[in-house]
Design a protein around this motif. Structure first.
Motif, PDB file in Angstrom:
ATOM      1  N   ARG A 422       0.823  -1.210   0.000  1.00 29.87           N
ATOM      2  CA  ARG A 422       0.000   0.000   0.000  1.00 29.87           C
ATOM      3  C   ARG A 422       0.862   1.267   0.000  1.00 29.87           C
ATOM      4  O   ARG A 422       0.505   2.275  -0.614  1.00 29.87           O
ATOM      5  N   LYS A 423       1.972   1.196   0.699  1.00 25.22           N
ATOM      6  CA  LYS A 423       2.861   2.358   0.767  1.00 25.22           C
ATOM      7  C   LYS A 423       3.361   2.754  -0.620  1.00 25.22           C
ATOM      8  O   LYS A 423       3.388   3.952  -0.970  1.00 25.22           O
ATOM      9  N   TYR A 424       3.741   1.775  -1.414  1.00 23.94           N
ATOM     10  CA  TYR A 424       4.282   2.069  -2.737  1.00 23.94           C
ATOM     11  C   TYR A 424       3.236   1.964  -3.846  1.00 23.94           C
ATOM     12  O   TYR A 424       3.599   2.058  -5.016  1.00 23.94           O
ATOM     13  N   SER A 425       1.976   1.788  -3.488  1.00 20.79           N
ATOM     14  CA  SER A 425       0.885   1.924  -4.458  1.00 20.79           C
ATOM     15  C   SER A 425       0.396   3.360  -4.539  1.00 20.79           C
ATOM     16  O   SER A 425      -0.406   3.701  -5.417  1.00 20.79           O
ATOM     17  N   ASP A 426       0.871   4.186  -3.632  1.00 18.97           N
ATOM     18  CA  ASP A 426       0.491   5.600  -3.620  1.00 18.97           C
ATOM     19  C   ASP A 426       1.076   6.312  -4.849  1.00 18.97           C
ATOM     20  O   ASP A 426       2.254   6.112  -5.181  1.00 18.97           O
ATOM     21  N   PRO A 427       0.276   7.143  -5.535  1.00 18.16           N
ATOM     22  CA  PRO A 427       0.799   7.872  -6.707  1.00 18.16           C
ATOM     23  C   PRO A 427       1.973   8.779  -6.373  1.00 18.16           C
ATOM     24  O   PRO A 427       2.806   9.065  -7.243  1.00 18.16           O
ATOM     25  N   THR A 428       2.066   9.245  -5.139  1.00 12.76           N
ATOM     26  CA  THR A 428       3.202  10.090  -4.770  1.00 12.76           C
ATOM     27  C   THR A 428       4.524   9.327  -4.812  1.00 12.76           C
ATOM     28  O   THR A 428       5.591   9.944  -4.906  1.00 12.76           O
ATOM     29  N   ARG A 429       4.455   8.021  -4.739  1.00 12.36           N
ATOM     30  CA  ARG A 429       5.646   7.178  -4.846  1.00 12.36           C
ATOM     31  C   ARG A 429       5.709   6.468  -6.195  1.00 12.36           C
ATOM     32  O   ARG A 429       6.411   5.457  -6.336  1.00 12.36           O
ATOM     33  N   GLY A 430       4.994   6.967  -7.169  1.00  8.36           N
ATOM     34  CA  GLY A 430       5.043   6.409  -8.515  1.00  8.36           C
ATOM     35  C   GLY A 430       4.196   5.192  -8.727  1.00  8.36           C
ATOM     36  O   GLY A 430       4.186   4.642  -9.827  1.00  8.36           O
ATOM     37  N   ALA A 431       3.467   4.760  -7.686  1.00  6.00           N
ATOM     38  CA  ALA A 431       2.623   3.564  -7.786  1.00  6.00           C
ATOM     39  C   ALA A 431       3.401   2.386  -8.378  1.00  6.00           C
ATOM     40  O   ALA A 431       2.889   1.601  -9.181  1.00  6.00           O
ATOM     41  N   VAL A 432       4.643   2.253  -7.953  1.00  2.00           N
ATOM     42  CA  VAL A 432       5.500   1.210  -8.520  1.00  2.00           C
ATOM     43  C   VAL A 432       5.063  -0.189  -8.099  1.00  2.00           C
ATOM     44  O   VAL A 432       5.350  -1.172  -8.793  1.00  2.00           O
ATOM     45  N   ALA A 433       4.358  -0.304  -6.974  1.00  2.00           N
ATOM     46  CA  ALA A 433       3.909  -1.630  -6.532  1.00  2.00           C
ATOM     47  C   ALA A 433       2.871  -2.209  -7.478  1.00  2.00           C
ATOM     48  O   ALA A 433       2.685  -3.436  -7.501  1.00  2.00           O
ATOM     49  N   LEU A 434       2.209  -1.356  -8.249  1.00  2.20           N
ATOM     50  CA  LEU A 434       1.183  -1.834  -9.177  1.00  2.20           C
ATOM     51  C   LEU A 434       1.763  -2.360 -10.483  1.00  2.20           C
ATOM     52  O   LEU A 434       1.049  -2.978 -11.273  1.00  2.20           O
ATOM     53  N   LEU A 435       3.031  -2.111 -10.726  1.00  5.15           N
ATOM     54  CA  LEU A 435       3.663  -2.594 -11.955  1.00  5.15           C
ATOM     55  C   LEU A 435       3.856  -4.100 -11.899  1.00  5.15           C
ATOM     56  O   LEU A 435       4.080  -4.673 -10.815  1.00  5.15           O
ATOM     57  N   PRO A 436       3.767  -4.779 -13.041  1.00  7.03           N
ATOM     58  CA  PRO A 436       3.997  -6.232 -13.031  1.00  7.03           C
ATOM     59  C   PRO A 436       5.459  -6.547 -12.722  1.00  7.03           C
ATOM     60  O   PRO A 436       6.362  -5.779 -13.092  1.00  7.03           O
ATOM     61  N   PRO A 437       5.732  -7.646 -12.049  1.00  5.28           N
ATOM     62  CA  PRO A 437       7.122  -8.008 -11.724  1.00  5.28           C
ATOM     63  C   PRO A 437       7.909  -8.338 -12.992  1.00  5.28           C
ATOM     64  O   PRO A 437       7.337  -8.556 -14.063  1.00  5.28           O
ATOM     65  N   ALA A 438       9.204  -8.386 -12.869  1.00  6.71           N
ATOM     66  CA  ALA A 438      10.088  -8.654 -14.008  1.00  6.71           C
ATOM     67  C   ALA A 438       9.847 -10.050 -14.549  1.00  6.71           C
ATOM     68  O   ALA A 438      10.075 -11.043 -13.856  1.00  6.71           O
ATOM     69  N   ARG A 439       9.367 -10.120 -15.787  1.00  3.95           N
ATOM     70  CA  ARG A 439       9.009 -11.419 -16.364  1.00  3.95           C
ATOM     71  C   ARG A 439      10.234 -12.274 -16.656  1.00  3.95           C
ATOM     72  O   ARG A 439      10.181 -13.493 -16.494  1.00  3.95           O
ATOM     73  N   ASN A 440      11.311 -11.662 -17.088  1.00  7.82           N
ATOM     74  CA  ASN A 440      12.486 -12.470 -17.411  1.00  7.82           C
ATOM     75  C   ASN A 440      13.038 -13.185 -16.179  1.00  7.82           C
ATOM     76  O   ASN A 440      13.458 -14.342 -16.250  1.00  7.82           O
ATOM     77  N   LEU A 441      13.012 -12.505 -15.019  1.00  7.25           N
ATOM     78  CA  LEU A 441      13.461 -13.172 -13.797  1.00  7.25           C
ATOM     79  C   LEU A 441      12.460 -14.200 -13.306  1.00  7.25           C
ATOM     80  O   LEU A 441      12.832 -15.248 -12.766  1.00  7.25           O
ATOM     81  N   MET A 442      11.176 -13.940 -13.511  1.00 10.95           N
ATOM     82  CA  MET A 442      10.158 -14.919 -13.124  1.00 10.95           C
ATOM     83  C   MET A 442      10.247 -16.172 -13.972  1.00 10.95           C
ATOM     84  O   MET A 442      10.131 -17.285 -13.487  1.00 10.95           O
ATOM     85  N   LEU A 443      10.474 -16.003 -15.288  1.00 16.96           N
ATOM     86  CA  LEU A 443      10.586 -17.146 -16.192  1.00 16.96           C
ATOM     87  C   LEU A 443      11.803 -17.980 -15.845  1.00 16.96           C
ATOM     88  O   LEU A 443      11.732 -19.209 -15.807  1.00 16.96           O
ATOM     89  N   GLU A 444      12.929 -17.331 -15.557  1.00 19.84           N
ATOM     90  CA  GLU A 444      14.130 -18.086 -15.178  1.00 19.84           C
ATOM     91  C   GLU A 444      13.940 -18.799 -13.861  1.00 19.84           C
ATOM     92  O   GLU A 444      14.392 -19.921 -13.662  1.00 19.84           O
ATOM     93  N   ASP A 445      13.208 -18.144 -12.940  1.00 20.88           N
ATOM     94  CA  ASP A 445      12.969 -18.768 -11.644  1.00 20.88           C
ATOM     95  C   ASP A 445      12.109 -20.012 -11.774  1.00 20.88           C
ATOM     96  O   ASP A 445      12.370 -21.054 -11.178  1.00 20.88           O
ATOM     97  N   SER A 446      11.042 -19.917 -12.596  1.00 21.13           N
ATOM     98  CA  SER A 446      10.162 -21.069 -12.781  1.00 21.13           C
ATOM     99  C   SER A 446      10.886 -22.183 -13.521  1.00 21.13           C
ATOM    100  O   SER A 446      10.692 -23.366 -13.243  1.00 21.13           O
ATOM    101  N   ALA A 447      11.762 -21.831 -14.494  1.00 22.40           N
ATOM    102  CA  ALA A 447      12.506 -22.858 -15.218  1.00 22.40           C
ATOM    103  C   ALA A 447      13.483 -23.581 -14.307  1.00 22.40           C
ATOM    104  O   ALA A 447      13.717 -24.778 -14.416  1.00 22.40           O
ATOM    105  N   ALA A 448      14.079 -22.820 -13.362  1.00 20.21           N
ATOM    106  CA  ALA A 448      15.027 -23.424 -12.432  1.00 20.21           C
ATOM    107  C   ALA A 448      14.335 -24.391 -11.498  1.00 20.21           C
ATOM    108  O   ALA A 448      14.871 -25.441 -11.121  1.00 20.21           O
ATOM    109  N   ASN A 449      13.105 -24.038 -11.100  1.00 18.81           N
ATOM    110  CA  ASN A 449      12.354 -24.936 -10.226  1.00 18.81           C
ATOM    111  C   ASN A 449      11.819 -26.141 -10.975  1.00 18.81           C
ATOM    112  O   ASN A 449      11.600 -27.186 -10.435  1.00 18.81           O
TER     113      ASN A 449
END
Length: 449
Positions: A422-449
């Protein structure tokens, strides 16, 4: 029958009878009329001068001939010396014509020129000269062939790199991130590199080890709830980020040295934030403020007693390099914008809330947060030489920790602990928490598992 006149044999040089008269031969005239023998291999060419020596050629004699030739050439203004004229007739010795001698020049001032060692010509047969030259030619030929020849392994390696896109690229220029702060005395540009080298050396001295197995009444979930609540308290008091990261460091270091019952875990957190506020803030909160925030679960005296206990266990050591210390430097090395800076702090606070990041040192968590933020915002390149220089880590070294932070980002929206989200969903902080996570790191993580 008429008898034939018998003429006695005549010695060489005796008179010849012609018409009954005896005449003597002229040796000089006979010498002029005789043809001289051709070259019998005793001609020597020294710097364009043909010399017919009358004695065997030695190295010393050759050097003498060369010195005479150079002296004559210097006296004649670098003109080539003509072959010497022979004034006297060639003497005949046992039927062999002697070699000609070089006619002496008019009297000139003698110039002594020392022959250079490398210019001395060894007069030898053509076969010996070829034998001496052939090893050098072989060495030069071998050297050239080694330079020009390419092995099959090097060819295959070059083709593999080209196929994988790993061909040589122009070296990236390292950015001077402190150039704009040269006039700022508070930036300490002259000492900043040495300061961070010292931080990297001492960050392991006060780093908490894995302690959860030594706490019978605590678990990772309880610690996460405590840190999540302290982040909310930190936001309400509007404290600095240095206070937040020092608070978590004090909590982990104390729990690693003393067993704490469950009912006192929140008391440890309140006392740790009070100590960090006194250390970092200009106007820290008062003890009564923390009593009210805890809904009077703890008294004024209990907070002060716990504060003394923590300081004694930590031996009053509060000056430690926390994750925030490295975040400030690494974000600057990334040449950030406001959105990128908020994303880095969002990921690092998620890491501070989860106990799994305790296995990584503070500098690695900070560098991994920068890498994960660059991947999330699609920054190109994801890791630069400037970042590698200032962080001391390559991209491959940070992959495991960066994937862990991205996994926290992916579960933050649906998790029960949402203070950081909630803290970083605030527009004053760029609402960066609402952005999707890095897909390339997620794909590598799932492939490793």
């Amino acid at each position: 029958m008429a008898s034939r006149p018998i003429v006695p044999p005549q010695a060489r040089g005796d008179a010849v009878v012609e018409g009954g008269k005896q005449q003597k031969k002229n040796p000089a005239a006979e010498g002029r009329n005789r043809r001289a023998l051709g070259d019998i291999g005793n001609l020597v060419n020294v710097k364009g001068v043909e010399v017919k020596p009358n004695r065997p050629i030695t190295r010393s004699f050759c050097a003498q001939l060369l010195a005479n030739a150079q002296a004559a050439a210097a006296a004649d203004n670098n003109k080539k010396q003509a072959c010497a004229k022979v004034d006297a007739p060639l003497p005949v010795v046992d039927g062999v014509v002697a070699a000609k001698r070089v006619a002496p020049k008019p009297a000139q001032k003698k110039v002594t020129v020392k022959p250079k060692p490398e210019e001395v010509i060894d007069i030898s047969s053509e076969e010996e000269v070829e034998k001496e030259k052939s090893p050098n030619k072989k060495k030069e030929g071998d050297a050239n062939s080694k330079k020009k020849s390419r092995t099959l392994t090097s060819v295959l390696t070059a083709r593999s790199k080209a196929a994988c896109g790993l061909t040589k690229k122009p070296k990236e220029q390292i950015v001077d991130i402190d150039a704009a702060d040269t006039e700022n005395e508070l930036a300490a540009v002259e000492y900043i590199d040495e300061i961070y080298k010292f931080y990297k050396l001492v960050e392991h001295e006060n780093r908490p080890h894995d302690y959860m197995d030594s706490q019978p009444e605590l678990n990772e979930r309880m610690r996460a709830i405590l840190v999540d609540w302290l982040i909310d308290v930190h936001r309400k008091f509007e404290l600095s980020l240095e206070t937040l990261y020092l608070t978590t460091n004090i909590i982990d270091r104390f729990l690693a040295t003393k067993t704490v019952p469950r009912r006192e875990l929140q008391l440890v957190g309140i006392s740790a934030m009070l100590m960090a506020s006194k250390y970092e803030e200009i106007w820290p909160p008062e003890v009564n403020d923390f009593v009210c925030l805890s809904d009077r679960a703890y008294t004024h005296e209990q907070i002060l007693v716990m504060e003394k206990t923590i300081l004694n266990k930590l031996e009053w050591t509060l000056t430690v390099p926390t994750t925030y210390v490295f975040l400030v430097r690494f974000i600057k090395a990334s040449i950030p914008d406001e959105k990128f800076e908020n994303m880095v702090y969002f990921l690092s606070e998620l890491g501070a809330m989860h106990y799994a990041t305790i296995m990584y040192c503070p500098s690695m968590v900070a560098a991994s947060a920068v890498l994960a933020a660059r991947c999330t915002l699609n920054k190109n390149p994801t890791w630069s030489d400037t970042l590698k220089l200032h962080t001391g880590y390559s991209e491959a070294q940070l992959m495991d920790c960066a994937r862990l932070l991205v996994s926290f980002h992916s579960t933050a929206e649906n998790g029960k602990l949402k203070v950081v989200y909630r803290k970083y969903s605030d527009p004053t902080r760029g609402a960066v928490a609402l952005l999707p996570p890095a897909r390339n790191l997620m794909l590598e993580d799932s492939a490793a598992n």
